[in-house]
Scaffold this motif. Sequence first.
Motif, PDB file in Angstrom:
ATOM      1  N   ALA A 318       0.901  -1.142  -0.102  1.00 29.12           N
ATOM      2  CA  ALA A 318      -0.108  -0.084   0.083  1.00 29.12           C
ATOM      3  C   ALA A 318       1.004   1.135   0.074  1.00 29.12           C
ATOM      4  O   ALA A 318       2.038   1.256   0.387  1.00 29.12           O
ATOM      5  CB  ALA A 318      -1.021  -0.067   1.158  1.00 29.12           C
ATOM      6  N   VAL A 319       0.401   2.358  -0.524  1.00 29.19           N
ATOM      7  CA  VAL A 319       1.146   3.554  -0.425  1.00 29.19           C
ATOM      8  C   VAL A 319       0.273   4.481   0.071  1.00 29.19           C
ATOM      9  O   VAL A 319      -0.915   4.839  -0.428  1.00 29.19           O
ATOM     10  CB  VAL A 319       1.793   3.868  -1.706  1.00 29.19           C
ATOM     11  CG1 VAL A 319       0.592   4.148  -2.978  1.00 29.19           C
ATOM     12  CG2 VAL A 319       2.725   5.033  -1.734  1.00 29.19           C
ATOM     13  N   LEU A 320       0.785   5.680   0.949  1.00 24.83           N
ATOM     14  CA  LEU A 320       0.014   6.538   1.615  1.00 24.83           C
ATOM     15  C   LEU A 320       0.664   7.996   1.189  1.00 24.83           C
ATOM     16  O   LEU A 320       1.899   7.748   0.961  1.00 24.83           O
ATOM     17  CB  LEU A 320      -0.033   6.291   2.961  1.00 24.83           C
ATOM     18  CG  LEU A 320      -0.303   5.018   3.535  1.00 24.83           C
ATOM     19  CD1 LEU A 320      -0.421   5.122   5.241  1.00 24.83           C
ATOM     20  CD2 LEU A 320      -1.753   4.401   3.204  1.00 24.83           C
ATOM     21  N   ARG A 321      -0.037   8.852   1.344  1.00 21.75           N
ATOM     22  CA  ARG A 321       0.536  10.181   1.220  1.00 21.75           C
ATOM     23  C   ARG A 321       0.239  10.822   2.648  1.00 21.75           C
ATOM     24  O   ARG A 321      -0.987  11.179   2.874  1.00 21.75           O
ATOM     25  CB  ARG A 321      -0.162  11.086   0.040  1.00 21.75           C
ATOM     26  CG  ARG A 321       0.771  12.594  -0.080  1.00 21.75           C
ATOM     27  CD  ARG A 321       0.419  13.156  -1.263  1.00 21.75           C
ATOM     28  NE  ARG A 321      -0.995  13.678  -1.313  1.00 21.75           N
ATOM     29  CZ  ARG A 321      -1.248  14.460  -2.187  1.00 21.75           C
ATOM     30  NH1 ARG A 321      -0.875  14.485  -3.191  1.00 21.75           N
ATOM     31  NH2 ARG A 321      -2.617  14.748  -1.954  1.00 21.75           N
ATOM     32  N   ILE A 322       1.321  11.094   3.178  1.00 22.32           N
ATOM     33  CA  ILE A 322       1.100  11.640   4.821  1.00 22.32           C
ATOM     34  C   ILE A 322       0.600  13.332   4.619  1.00 22.32           C
ATOM     35  O   ILE A 322       1.357  13.940   4.075  1.00 22.32           O
ATOM     36  CB  ILE A 322       2.272  11.685   5.529  1.00 22.32           C
ATOM     37  CG1 ILE A 322       2.846  10.006   5.717  1.00 22.32           C
ATOM     38  CG2 ILE A 322       2.128  12.066   7.001  1.00 22.32           C
ATOM     39  CD1 ILE A 322       1.632   9.178   6.252  1.00 22.32           C
ATOM     40  N   LYS A 323      -0.527  13.374   5.249  1.00 23.53           N
ATOM     41  CA  LYS A 323      -0.820  14.841   5.838  1.00 23.53           C
ATOM     42  C   LYS A 323      -0.823  15.722   4.469  1.00 23.53           C
ATOM     43  O   LYS A 323      -0.788  17.005   4.580  1.00 23.53           O
ATOM     44  CB  LYS A 323      -0.050  15.598   6.817  1.00 23.53           C
ATOM     45  CG  LYS A 323      -0.284  14.774   8.351  1.00 23.53           C
ATOM     46  CD  LYS A 323       0.647  15.677   9.193  1.00 23.53           C
ATOM     47  CE  LYS A 323       0.565  15.093  10.429  1.00 23.53           C
ATOM     48  NZ  LYS A 323       1.335  15.855  11.688  1.00 23.53           N
ATOM     49  N   GLY A 324      -1.205  15.192   3.340  1.00 18.54           N
ATOM     50  CA  GLY A 324      -1.568  15.783   2.075  1.00 18.54           C
ATOM     51  C   GLY A 324      -2.915  16.363   1.984  1.00 18.54           C
ATOM     52  O   GLY A 324      -3.651  15.997   2.553  1.00 18.54           O
TER      53      GLY A 324
END
Length: 329
Positions: A318-324
Amino acid sequence: MIITAWSAMSPHGTNDRDFAQNIVSGRPLPAGPRPVPDFEPREFLGRQGTRTMSRATALAVATAARLLAEDDDRARTGVVVGTTNGSAQSILEVNRASLLRGKPYHIQPSAIQNAAMNSVAGQIAIWHGLKGPNATLAGGRTTGLLALGYCRRLLLTGRADTLVTGAVEELTEARSWVRDDTAPLAEGCAMLRLEPSAAHGLADVLAVTSVVATDGDIGSAVVKAADRVLTRTSPGRVWAAAGSGTTDDAESKALATVCPEATLLPPLTEALGRVHSAAGAFQLAAVLSHAAAAGAAGAADRFVLLTSAEPQGIAVAAVLRIKGEPVVI
Protein backbone atom coordinates in the motif's frame (compact mmCIF):
# COMPACT_ATOMS: atom_id res chain seq x y z
CA MET A 1 -9.75 7.50 0.69
CA ILE A 2 -8.60 9.37 3.80
CA ILE A 3 -7.40 8.01 7.12
CA THR A 4 -8.85 10.53 9.55
CA ALA A 5 -8.03 8.88 12.88
CA TRP A 6 -6.52 5.79 14.47
CA SER A 7 -6.57 4.13 17.86
CA ALA A 8 -4.73 1.23 19.46
CA MET A 9 -4.65 -0.91 22.57
CA SER A 10 -1.33 -2.67 22.79
CA PRO A 11 1.26 -4.09 25.19
CA HIS A 12 2.43 -0.47 25.54
CA GLY A 13 -0.90 0.40 27.17
CA THR A 14 -4.50 1.30 26.47
CA ASN A 15 -3.65 4.90 25.59
CA ASP A 16 -2.94 5.92 21.98
CA ARG A 17 -0.25 8.34 23.08
CA ASP A 18 1.62 5.60 24.95
CA PHE A 19 1.66 3.46 21.83
CA ALA A 20 2.85 6.30 19.59
CA GLN A 21 5.58 7.52 21.92
CA ASN A 22 6.96 4.07 22.68
CA ILE A 23 6.91 2.94 19.04
CA VAL A 24 8.77 6.06 17.90
CA SER A 25 11.30 5.92 20.73
CA GLY A 26 11.80 2.18 20.37
CA ARG A 27 11.18 1.57 24.06
CA PRO A 28 11.63 -2.16 24.76
CA LEU A 29 8.94 -4.30 26.32
CA PRO A 30 9.53 -7.01 28.92
CA ALA A 31 10.43 -10.47 27.70
CA GLY A 32 7.75 -13.13 27.55
CA PRO A 33 4.06 -12.93 26.59
CA ARG A 34 2.83 -9.37 26.18
CA PRO A 35 -0.82 -8.69 27.09
CA VAL A 36 -2.54 -5.31 27.00
CA PRO A 37 -1.87 -4.04 30.54
CA ASP A 38 -4.71 -2.84 32.75
CA PHE A 39 -7.41 -3.85 30.27
CA GLU A 40 -10.56 -4.97 32.04
CA PRO A 41 -13.59 -5.11 29.71
CA ARG A 42 -16.07 -4.02 32.37
CA GLU A 43 -14.07 -0.90 33.16
CA PHE A 44 -14.06 0.17 29.51
CA LEU A 45 -17.50 -1.04 28.41
CA GLY A 46 -19.54 -1.46 31.59
CA ARG A 47 -20.96 -4.61 33.14
CA GLN A 48 -23.93 -5.14 30.85
CA GLY A 49 -23.20 -7.40 27.88
CA THR A 50 -19.52 -8.00 28.64
CA ARG A 51 -19.69 -11.15 30.78
CA THR A 52 -19.72 -13.51 27.79
CA MET A 53 -17.47 -11.46 25.49
CA SER A 54 -14.21 -12.96 24.30
CA ARG A 55 -11.17 -10.85 25.09
CA ALA A 56 -10.64 -10.16 21.40
CA THR A 57 -14.19 -8.83 21.08
CA ALA A 58 -13.85 -6.61 24.13
CA LEU A 59 -10.59 -5.12 22.85
CA ALA A 60 -12.09 -4.41 19.44
CA VAL A 61 -15.37 -2.94 20.72
CA ALA A 62 -13.49 -0.63 23.10
CA THR A 63 -11.01 0.49 20.43
CA ALA A 64 -13.73 1.15 17.84
CA ALA A 65 -15.62 3.33 20.32
CA ARG A 66 -12.82 5.91 20.19
CA LEU A 67 -13.18 6.35 16.43
CA LEU A 68 -16.93 6.98 16.27
CA ALA A 69 -18.50 10.42 16.60
CA GLU A 70 -21.93 11.21 17.99
CA ASP A 71 -23.05 12.81 14.73
CA ASP A 72 -22.02 9.83 12.54
CA ASP A 73 -24.79 8.41 10.40
CA ARG A 74 -24.73 4.90 11.88
CA ALA A 75 -26.78 3.58 8.94
CA ARG A 76 -23.91 4.58 6.62
CA THR A 77 -21.05 3.51 8.90
CA GLY A 78 -19.51 0.08 8.42
CA VAL A 79 -16.90 -2.24 9.94
CA VAL A 80 -14.16 -4.35 8.34
CA VAL A 81 -12.20 -6.51 10.77
CA GLY A 82 -9.17 -8.70 10.18
CA THR A 83 -8.61 -11.98 11.99
CA THR A 84 -6.68 -15.22 11.86
CA ASN A 85 -9.70 -17.46 12.33
CA GLY A 86 -11.68 -15.80 15.11
CA SER A 87 -11.07 -16.45 18.80
CA ALA A 88 -8.81 -19.49 19.07
CA GLN A 89 -9.72 -19.82 22.74
CA SER A 90 -13.45 -19.91 21.97
CA ILE A 91 -12.93 -22.49 19.22
CA LEU A 92 -11.02 -24.64 21.70
CA GLU A 93 -13.78 -24.29 24.30
CA VAL A 94 -16.49 -25.31 21.81
CA ASN A 95 -14.54 -28.38 20.77
CA ARG A 96 -13.80 -29.29 24.39
CA ALA A 97 -17.44 -28.87 25.46
CA SER A 98 -18.73 -30.97 22.56
CA LEU A 99 -16.50 -33.84 23.71
CA LEU A 100 -16.84 -33.57 27.47
CA ARG A 101 -20.46 -32.51 28.06
CA GLY A 102 -23.25 -35.06 28.45
CA LYS A 103 -24.34 -34.45 24.86
CA PRO A 104 -22.44 -32.82 22.00
CA TYR A 105 -24.95 -29.98 21.71
CA HIS A 106 -24.78 -29.02 25.42
CA ILE A 107 -22.62 -26.01 24.68
CA GLN A 108 -23.01 -22.47 25.96
CA PRO A 109 -24.52 -20.33 23.14
CA SER A 110 -22.05 -17.54 23.93
CA ALA A 111 -19.14 -19.91 23.31
CA ILE A 112 -20.47 -20.72 19.85
CA GLN A 113 -20.95 -17.03 19.08
CA ASN A 114 -17.36 -16.17 20.06
CA ALA A 115 -16.01 -19.05 17.97
CA ALA A 116 -17.52 -17.64 14.77
CA MET A 117 -14.95 -15.89 12.59
CA ASN A 118 -17.14 -12.82 12.10
CA SER A 119 -18.10 -12.51 15.78
CA VAL A 120 -15.87 -9.48 16.46
CA ALA A 121 -17.16 -7.45 13.51
CA GLY A 122 -20.75 -8.36 14.38
CA GLN A 123 -20.36 -7.38 18.02
CA ILE A 124 -18.81 -4.02 17.09
CA ALA A 125 -21.79 -3.28 14.85
CA ILE A 126 -24.35 -4.40 17.45
CA TRP A 127 -22.67 -2.57 20.34
CA HIS A 128 -22.34 0.73 18.46
CA GLY A 129 -25.46 0.48 16.26
CA LEU A 130 -23.59 0.40 12.95
CA LYS A 131 -25.73 -0.68 10.00
CA GLY A 132 -23.32 -0.20 7.11
CA PRO A 133 -21.21 -2.92 5.46
CA ASN A 134 -19.91 -5.53 7.89
CA ALA A 135 -17.08 -7.82 6.80
CA THR A 136 -14.37 -10.08 8.22
CA LEU A 137 -11.15 -10.92 6.37
CA ALA A 138 -8.63 -13.63 7.21
CA GLY A 139 -5.18 -13.40 5.61
CA GLY A 140 -2.58 -13.87 8.32
CA ARG A 141 -0.32 -10.90 8.92
CA THR A 142 -1.31 -9.42 5.53
CA THR A 143 -4.87 -8.99 6.82
CA GLY A 144 -4.53 -5.34 7.88
CA LEU A 145 -3.46 -4.14 4.43
CA LEU A 146 -5.96 -6.44 2.69
CA ALA A 147 -8.70 -4.87 4.81
CA LEU A 148 -7.47 -1.41 3.80
CA GLY A 149 -7.90 -2.35 0.13
CA TYR A 150 -11.34 -3.83 0.78
CA CYS A 151 -12.43 -0.62 2.51
CA ARG A 152 -11.14 1.44 -0.41
CA ARG A 153 -13.42 -0.47 -2.77
CA LEU A 154 -16.41 -0.02 -0.45
CA LEU A 155 -15.91 3.74 -0.25
CA LEU A 156 -15.17 4.19 -3.97
CA THR A 157 -18.45 2.45 -4.82
CA GLY A 158 -20.46 4.53 -2.33
CA ARG A 159 -21.37 1.63 -0.05
CA ALA A 160 -20.63 3.67 3.09
CA ASP A 161 -19.77 7.17 4.29
CA THR A 162 -17.46 6.03 7.09
CA LEU A 163 -15.62 2.79 7.80
CA VAL A 164 -13.84 1.54 10.88
CA THR A 165 -11.24 -1.07 10.05
CA GLY A 166 -8.48 -2.90 11.87
CA ALA A 167 -7.58 -6.21 13.43
CA VAL A 168 -7.32 -7.79 16.86
CA GLU A 169 -5.52 -10.68 18.52
CA GLU A 170 -6.02 -11.94 22.07
CA LEU A 171 -3.42 -13.52 24.33
CA THR A 172 -5.00 -16.74 25.59
CA GLU A 173 -4.09 -20.30 26.45
CA ALA A 174 -4.93 -21.55 22.96
CA ARG A 175 -2.89 -18.89 21.19
CA SER A 176 0.05 -19.39 23.54
CA TRP A 177 0.55 -22.78 21.92
CA VAL A 178 1.82 -20.98 18.82
CA ARG A 179 5.56 -21.55 18.74
CA ASP A 180 7.65 -18.74 17.29
CA ASP A 181 11.12 -18.00 18.56
CA THR A 182 11.56 -14.79 16.56
CA ALA A 183 9.48 -12.61 18.90
CA PRO A 184 7.36 -12.86 22.06
CA LEU A 185 3.64 -13.44 21.63
CA ALA A 186 1.57 -10.26 22.03
CA GLU A 187 -2.04 -9.15 21.93
CA GLY A 188 -3.82 -5.96 21.03
CA CYS A 189 -6.15 -4.14 18.67
CA ALA A 190 -5.46 -1.34 16.20
CA MET A 191 -8.13 0.42 14.15
CA LEU A 192 -8.47 3.25 11.64
CA ARG A 193 -11.30 5.57 10.72
CA LEU A 194 -11.67 5.93 6.95
CA GLU A 195 -13.70 8.41 4.91
CA PRO A 196 -13.93 8.96 1.14
CA SER A 197 -12.86 12.59 1.57
CA ALA A 198 -12.16 14.98 4.42
CA ALA A 199 -10.95 18.56 4.86
CA HIS A 200 -8.32 17.33 7.28
CA GLY A 201 -6.81 13.90 7.61
CA LEU A 202 -3.74 11.94 8.56
CA ALA A 203 -3.04 10.28 5.23
CA ASP A 204 -4.47 9.60 1.79
CA VAL A 205 -4.58 5.93 0.79
CA LEU A 206 -3.55 6.08 -2.86
CA ALA A 207 -3.30 2.41 -3.79
CA VAL A 208 -3.42 -1.11 -2.34
CA THR A 209 -2.64 -4.31 -4.20
CA SER A 210 -1.86 -7.97 -3.49
CA VAL A 211 0.27 -10.58 -5.26
CA VAL A 212 0.45 -14.35 -4.88
CA ALA A 213 3.93 -15.86 -5.15
CA THR A 214 3.15 -19.11 -6.95
CA ASP A 215 6.85 -19.97 -7.06
CA GLY A 216 7.38 -19.33 -3.34
CA ASP A 217 9.69 -16.37 -3.90
CA ILE A 218 8.33 -13.93 -1.30
CA GLY A 219 10.95 -11.28 -2.04
CA SER A 220 10.01 -11.09 -5.71
CA ALA A 221 6.31 -10.94 -4.83
CA VAL A 222 6.94 -8.01 -2.47
CA VAL A 223 8.89 -6.18 -5.18
CA LYS A 224 6.10 -6.81 -7.71
CA ALA A 225 3.39 -5.56 -5.33
CA ALA A 226 5.44 -2.50 -4.40
CA ASP A 227 6.10 -1.63 -8.05
CA ARG A 228 2.38 -1.77 -8.78
CA VAL A 229 1.35 0.70 -6.05
CA LEU A 230 4.26 3.02 -6.79
CA THR A 231 2.77 3.85 -10.18
CA ARG A 232 1.03 6.67 -8.25
CA THR A 233 4.42 8.17 -7.39
CA SER A 234 8.10 7.22 -7.77
CA PRO A 235 10.44 5.32 -5.42
CA GLY A 236 12.58 8.43 -5.07
CA ARG A 237 9.68 10.34 -3.51
CA VAL A 238 9.04 7.73 -0.80
CA TRP A 239 9.92 9.16 2.61
CA ALA A 240 9.66 5.90 4.56
CA ALA A 241 9.04 2.21 3.99
CA ALA A 242 7.69 -0.30 6.49
CA GLY A 243 7.49 -4.07 6.31
CA SER A 244 5.87 -6.60 8.60
CA GLY A 245 8.81 -8.98 8.98
CA THR A 246 12.20 -8.98 10.67
CA THR A 247 15.22 -6.99 9.54
CA ASP A 248 16.97 -9.86 7.76
CA ASP A 249 14.07 -11.42 5.89
CA ALA A 250 13.19 -11.31 2.21
CA GLU A 251 10.57 -8.60 2.73
CA SER A 252 12.98 -6.08 4.23
CA LYS A 253 15.57 -6.81 1.55
CA ALA A 254 12.91 -6.25 -1.12
CA LEU A 255 11.97 -2.88 0.40
CA ALA A 256 15.59 -1.80 0.40
CA THR A 257 15.78 -2.75 -3.28
CA VAL A 258 12.62 -0.89 -4.30
CA CYS A 259 13.22 2.27 -2.23
CA PRO A 260 16.95 2.47 -1.46
CA GLU A 261 16.74 6.14 -0.42
CA ALA A 262 13.73 5.78 1.90
CA THR A 263 13.97 5.46 5.66
CA LEU A 264 13.31 1.82 6.53
CA LEU A 265 11.20 1.84 9.70
CA PRO A 266 11.94 -0.83 12.33
CA PRO A 267 9.99 -4.08 11.97
CA LEU A 268 6.89 -4.14 14.15
CA THR A 269 7.87 -7.42 15.80
CA GLU A 270 10.87 -5.74 17.43
CA ALA A 271 8.82 -3.04 19.14
CA LEU A 272 5.59 -4.93 19.81
CA GLY A 273 5.93 -8.69 19.48
CA ARG A 274 4.18 -11.27 17.37
CA VAL A 275 0.59 -10.07 16.85
CA HIS A 276 -0.16 -12.23 13.79
CA SER A 277 -3.27 -10.95 11.95
CA ALA A 278 -3.18 -7.61 13.80
CA ALA A 279 0.30 -6.87 12.41
CA GLY A 280 -0.90 -4.87 9.40
CA ALA A 281 -3.24 -2.67 11.45
CA PHE A 282 -0.51 -1.94 14.02
CA GLN A 283 1.90 -1.34 11.14
CA LEU A 284 -0.39 1.44 9.85
CA ALA A 285 -0.72 2.98 13.32
CA ALA A 286 3.06 2.86 13.75
CA VAL A 287 3.69 4.58 10.41
CA LEU A 288 1.25 7.35 11.30
CA SER A 289 2.98 7.72 14.67
CA HIS A 290 6.40 8.09 13.02
CA ALA A 291 4.95 10.61 10.55
CA ALA A 292 3.44 12.69 13.36
CA ALA A 293 6.76 12.64 15.21
CA ALA A 294 8.59 13.78 12.08
CA GLY A 295 6.29 16.79 11.84
CA ALA A 296 5.34 18.93 8.87
CA ALA A 297 8.93 19.52 7.84
CA GLY A 298 9.73 15.82 7.75
CA ALA A 299 6.70 13.95 6.42
CA ALA A 300 4.02 16.34 5.11
CA ASP A 301 2.97 15.61 1.53
CA ARG A 302 5.48 12.78 1.32
CA PHE A 303 4.84 9.12 0.61
CA VAL A 304 5.05 5.95 2.66
CA LEU A 305 5.26 2.43 1.26
CA LEU A 306 3.91 -0.41 3.41
CA THR A 307 4.25 -4.09 2.62
CA SER A 308 3.21 -7.27 4.34
CA ALA A 309 3.97 -10.87 3.41
CA GLU A 310 2.89 -14.34 4.49
CA PRO A 311 5.15 -17.40 4.22
CA GLN A 312 2.35 -19.11 2.27
CA GLY A 313 3.04 -16.74 -0.59
CA ILE A 314 0.77 -13.68 -0.23
CA ALA A 315 2.34 -10.22 -0.52
CA VAL A 316 0.40 -6.96 -0.11
CA ALA A 317 1.58 -3.39 -0.66
CA ALA A 318 0.00 0.00 0.00
CA VAL A 319 1.16 3.56 -0.60
CA LEU A 320 0.02 6.50 1.55
CA ARG A 321 0.53 10.22 1.25
CA ILE A 322 1.06 11.73 4.67
CA LYS A 323 -0.89 14.84 5.69
CA GLY A 324 -1.37 15.97 2.15
CA GLU A 325 -4.44 17.62 0.69
CA PRO A 326 -7.14 15.03 -0.17
CA VAL A 327 -6.82 13.69 -3.68
CA VAL A 328 -9.45 12.48 -6.13
CA ILE A 329 -9.11 8.71 -6.60
